[in-house]
Design an enzyme around this catalytic site. Structure first.
Site, PDB file in Angstrom:
ATOM      1  N   LEU A 277      11.473 -32.730 -25.874  1.00 15.81           N
ATOM      2  CA  LEU A 277      11.781 -33.940 -26.662  1.00 15.81           C
ATOM      3  C   LEU A 277      11.293 -35.207 -25.982  1.00 15.81           C
ATOM      4  CD1 LEU A 277      15.292 -32.667 -27.633  1.00 15.81           C
ATOM      5  CD2 LEU A 277      13.623 -33.447 -29.340  1.00 15.81           C
TER       6      LEU A 277
ATOM      7  N   SER B  10      29.476 -38.539 -20.487  1.00 18.38           N
ATOM      8  CA  SER B  10      30.232 -37.934 -19.386  1.00 18.38           C
ATOM      9  C   SER B  10      31.233 -38.920 -18.799  1.00 18.38           C
ATOM     10  CB  SER B  10      29.249 -37.478 -18.299  1.00 18.38           C
ATOM     11  OG  SER B  10      29.938 -37.102 -17.140  1.00 18.38           O
TER      12      SER B  10
ATOM     13  N   TYR C  82      21.735 -39.324 -12.404  1.00 16.29           N
ATOM     14  CA  TYR C  82      22.193 -38.543 -13.571  1.00 16.29           C
ATOM     15  C   TYR C  82      23.260 -39.355 -14.327  1.00 16.29           C
ATOM     16  CZ  TYR C  82      25.434 -35.741 -16.181  1.00 16.29           C
ATOM     17  OH  TYR C  82      26.274 -35.308 -17.167  1.00 16.29           O
TER      18      TYR C  82
ATOM     19  N   LYS D  65      23.365 -41.476 -18.246  1.00 21.69           N
ATOM     20  CA  LYS D  65      24.384 -41.405 -19.304  1.00 21.69           C
ATOM     21  C   LYS D  65      24.815 -42.820 -19.704  1.00 21.69           C
ATOM     22  CE  LYS D  65      24.667 -36.968 -19.767  1.00 21.69           C
ATOM     23  NZ  LYS D  65      24.113 -36.338 -20.991  1.00 21.69           N
TER      24      LYS D  65
ATOM     25  N   ASN E 207      28.564 -26.661  -9.661  1.00 21.36           N
ATOM     26  CA  ASN E 207      29.910 -26.864 -10.191  1.00 21.36           C
ATOM     27  C   ASN E 207      30.911 -25.827  -9.672  1.00 21.36           C
ATOM     28  OD1 ASN E 207      28.299 -27.853 -13.203  1.00 21.36           O
ATOM     29  ND2 ASN E 207      29.310 -29.223 -11.771  1.00 21.36           N
TER      30      ASN E 207
HETATM   31  C1  WQD Z   1      34.722 -30.318  -9.412  1.00 22.94           C
HETATM   32  C2  WQD Z   1      35.589 -30.369  -8.161  1.00 22.94           C
HETATM   33  C3  WQD Z   1      34.343 -30.828  -6.172  1.00 22.94           C
HETATM   34  C4  WQD Z   1      32.035 -27.158  -6.085  1.00 22.94           C
HETATM   35  C5  WQD Z   1      30.091 -32.922 -12.233  1.00 22.94           C
HETATM   36  C6  WQD Z   1      29.314 -34.022 -12.876  1.00 22.94           C
HETATM   37  C7  WQD Z   1      29.792 -34.187 -14.294  1.00 22.94           C
HETATM   38  C8  WQD Z   1      29.635 -32.881 -15.000  1.00 22.94           C
HETATM   39  C9  WQD Z   1      30.506 -31.829 -14.309  1.00 22.94           C
HETATM   40  C10 WQD Z   1      27.490 -32.594 -16.042  1.00 22.94           C
HETATM   41  C11 WQD Z   1      35.197 -31.503  -7.227  1.00 22.94           C
HETATM   42  C12 WQD Z   1      34.971 -29.444  -6.105  1.00 22.94           C
HETATM   43  C13 WQD Z   1      32.918 -28.161  -6.459  1.00 22.94           C
HETATM   44  C14 WQD Z   1      32.287 -26.394  -4.913  1.00 22.94           C
HETATM   45  C15 WQD Z   1      34.288 -27.674  -4.547  1.00 22.94           C
HETATM   46  N1  WQD Z   1      28.285 -32.466 -14.979  1.00 22.94           N
HETATM   47  N2  WQD Z   1      34.014 -28.399  -5.703  1.00 22.94           N
HETATM   48  N3  WQD Z   1      33.408 -26.680  -4.179  1.00 22.94           N
HETATM   49  O1  WQD Z   1      31.616 -33.137  -9.632  1.00 22.94           O
HETATM   50  O2  WQD Z   1      33.708 -33.255 -11.088  1.00 22.94           O
HETATM   51  O3  WQD Z   1      31.460 -33.284 -12.165  1.00 22.94           O
HETATM   52  O4  WQD Z   1      29.982 -31.733 -12.976  1.00 22.94           O
HETATM   53  O5  WQD Z   1      27.712 -33.066 -17.113  1.00 22.94           O
HETATM   54  O6  WQD Z   1      28.990 -35.164 -14.913  1.00 22.94           O
HETATM   55  O7  WQD Z   1      29.565 -35.212 -12.178  1.00 22.94           O
HETATM   56  O8  WQD Z   1      32.289 -31.191 -11.123  1.00 22.94           O
HETATM   57  O9  WQD Z   1      32.491 -28.773 -10.718  1.00 22.94           O
HETATM   58  O10 WQD Z   1      30.904 -30.125  -9.272  1.00 22.94           O
HETATM   59  O11 WQD Z   1      33.362 -30.370  -8.975  1.00 22.94           O
HETATM   60  O12 WQD Z   1      35.307 -27.899  -3.863  1.00 22.94           O
HETATM   61  O13 WQD Z   1      31.525 -25.475  -4.510  1.00 22.94           O
HETATM   62  O14 WQD Z   1      35.391 -29.175  -7.427  1.00 22.94           O
HETATM   63  O15 WQD Z   1      34.439 -31.464  -4.907  1.00 22.94           O
HETATM   64  O16 WQD Z   1      36.377 -31.977  -6.622  1.00 22.94           O
HETATM   65  P1  WQD Z   1      32.318 -32.787 -10.884  1.00 22.94           P
HETATM   66  P2  WQD Z   1      32.192 -30.057 -10.017  1.00 22.94           P
END
Ligand code: WQD
Length: 339
Positions: A59, A125, A150, A154, A199
């Site tokens: 796109l 987001s 990123y 948004k 994530n």
């Molecule tokens: C969640 C919590 C980490 C991995 C991001 C983007 C958001 C959306 C969702 C796209 C945090 C902790 C994570 C790991 C951990 N993305 N964690 N060990 O950062 O809240 O959001 O992803 O749309 O826009 O910003 O999500 O799942 O990465 O982290 O302890 O191996 O889990 O520190 O507290 P986040 P996340």
């Protein structure tokens, strides 16, 4: 209604395509398959019995996008998911993120204007809020300087949509997701892991499946009850249903303003350790994890005030954290069966 789902072979896009078809809408998907797999179309068809129409192109390509809209000017609504979304990668490759995410949006908006397609639902987001000053966070909370390119795409995208709406007949709804996790109950579609997951949820399920040695918990020295960071996790199917409600709101002319913004969360915050406990409780699996230092860029705690979405959209998340973690595990197990 004929609805275009861009990024529709992706995680949230594919679940939304299923819910649109469940509500008797005709779905056409555009995806460049840069971060998803075409066999997701088989999965959607297996669940609903209907194979969405599909076109593969980028796109961000102005000519191909203009040509697409000319051929599909009968589209009544667009749900735009197609974007790069890895926070860490966006820090390393900002221009790739700005080019892809912003050029795609501009080309879509141009196509809407040229072909009189009025309605756009945009995948935004909660990262636009950064670390909110007040919790739970409402749609009126101030937008903070993005922590990553990123997150910035948004914020900029919401502004591009708002400015375009100001100067045209277009209507827009931005849906600000909190943390989507889980998978469809059939475990036929889910979050496709490409590389090492950033994530939390896919890292948990891959650790339990023995693909990863152990989960690193990023910090237990936050100012939260158990010291680990808090997020508002929402089941991807609840999120998908909200998109159907939003696009129907637009097509049925129920909007109160030409550009509306809704937080999509459950209103409940869970810490990392609470998510781990939920996973162990719902699956019976024991998770191997260790506490390490904080991850740069992480906010301490954020969860949604869902009142506006509940009252105005008439939508409420229904699934609890144990259903989310169990559905993620069932999806992970189905991947193993595919190997
Ligand atoms: C969640 C919590 C980490 C991995 C991001 C983007 C958001 C959306 C969702 C796209 C945090 C902790 C994570 C790991 C951990 N993305 N964690 N060990 O950062 O809240 O959001 O992803 O749309 O826009 O910003 O999500 O799942 O990465 O982290 O302890 O191996 O889990 O520190 O507290 P986040 P996340």
């Amino acid at each position: 209604m004929k609805i275009l789902v861009t990024g529709g072979t992706g995680y949230i896009g594919s679940h939304t395509a299923v819910e649109l078809q469940n509500s008797d809408h005709e779905v056409i998907i555009v995806d460049n398959l840069s971060n998803s797999d075409k066999n997701v179309l088989d999965g959607i068809e297996k669940i609903t019995g209907i194979r969405p129409e599909f076109e593969e192109f980028n796109l961000a390509d102005k000519k191909k996008t203009a040509d697409f809209f000319k051929r599909h000017s009968d589209i009544e609504g667009i749900i735009h998911f197609a974007a790069y979304k890895a926070v860490g990668e966006s820090v390393e490759k900002p221009l790739m993120y700005y080019r892809n995410n912003l050029f795609s949006l501009v080309n879509i908006l141009q196509g809407m204007k040229d072909n009189h397609i009025p309605n756009l639902v945009f995948s935004s987001s909660c990262t636009v809020y950064g670390q909110p000053d007040e919790l739970p966070v409402t749609e009126k909370a101030p937008i903070k300087k993005a922590e990553s390119p990123y997150g910035n795409t948004k914020q900029i995208s919401e502004e591009i949509i708002s400015d375009t709406i100001e100067s045209s007949e277009l209507k827009g709804i931005a849906l600000r997701y909190f943390n989507p996790i889980g998978a469809h109950e059939t475990a036929i579609i889910g979050e496709l892991p490409i590389g090492v997951p950033n994530n939390l949820m896919p890292f948990i399920t891959q650790t339990a499946a023995g693909i990863r040695e152990s989960l690193r918990v990023f910090g237990d020295d936050y100012n939260t009850p158990d010291g680990t960071a808090i997020r508002d996790y929402i089941h991807v199917v609840d999120l998908a249903k909200a998109h159907v409600v939003a696009v129907e709101r637009m097509v049925n002319q129920k909007m109160k303003k030409d550009f509306e913004v809704f937080n999509l969360g459950t209103g409940n915050g869970y810490s990392v350790l609470e998510v781990i406990k939920s996973f162990e409780r719902s699956t019976g699996e024991k998770l191997n994890y260790k506490i390490v230092g904080r991850r740069p860029g992480d906010v301490e705690q954020v969860w949604a005030d869902t009142q506006f979405a509940n009252e105005e959209l008439g939508w409420k998340a229904e699934k609890g954290i144990d259903e989310m973690t169990l559905s993620a595990w069932k999806w992970q197990q189905s991947l193993k069966e595919k190997d």
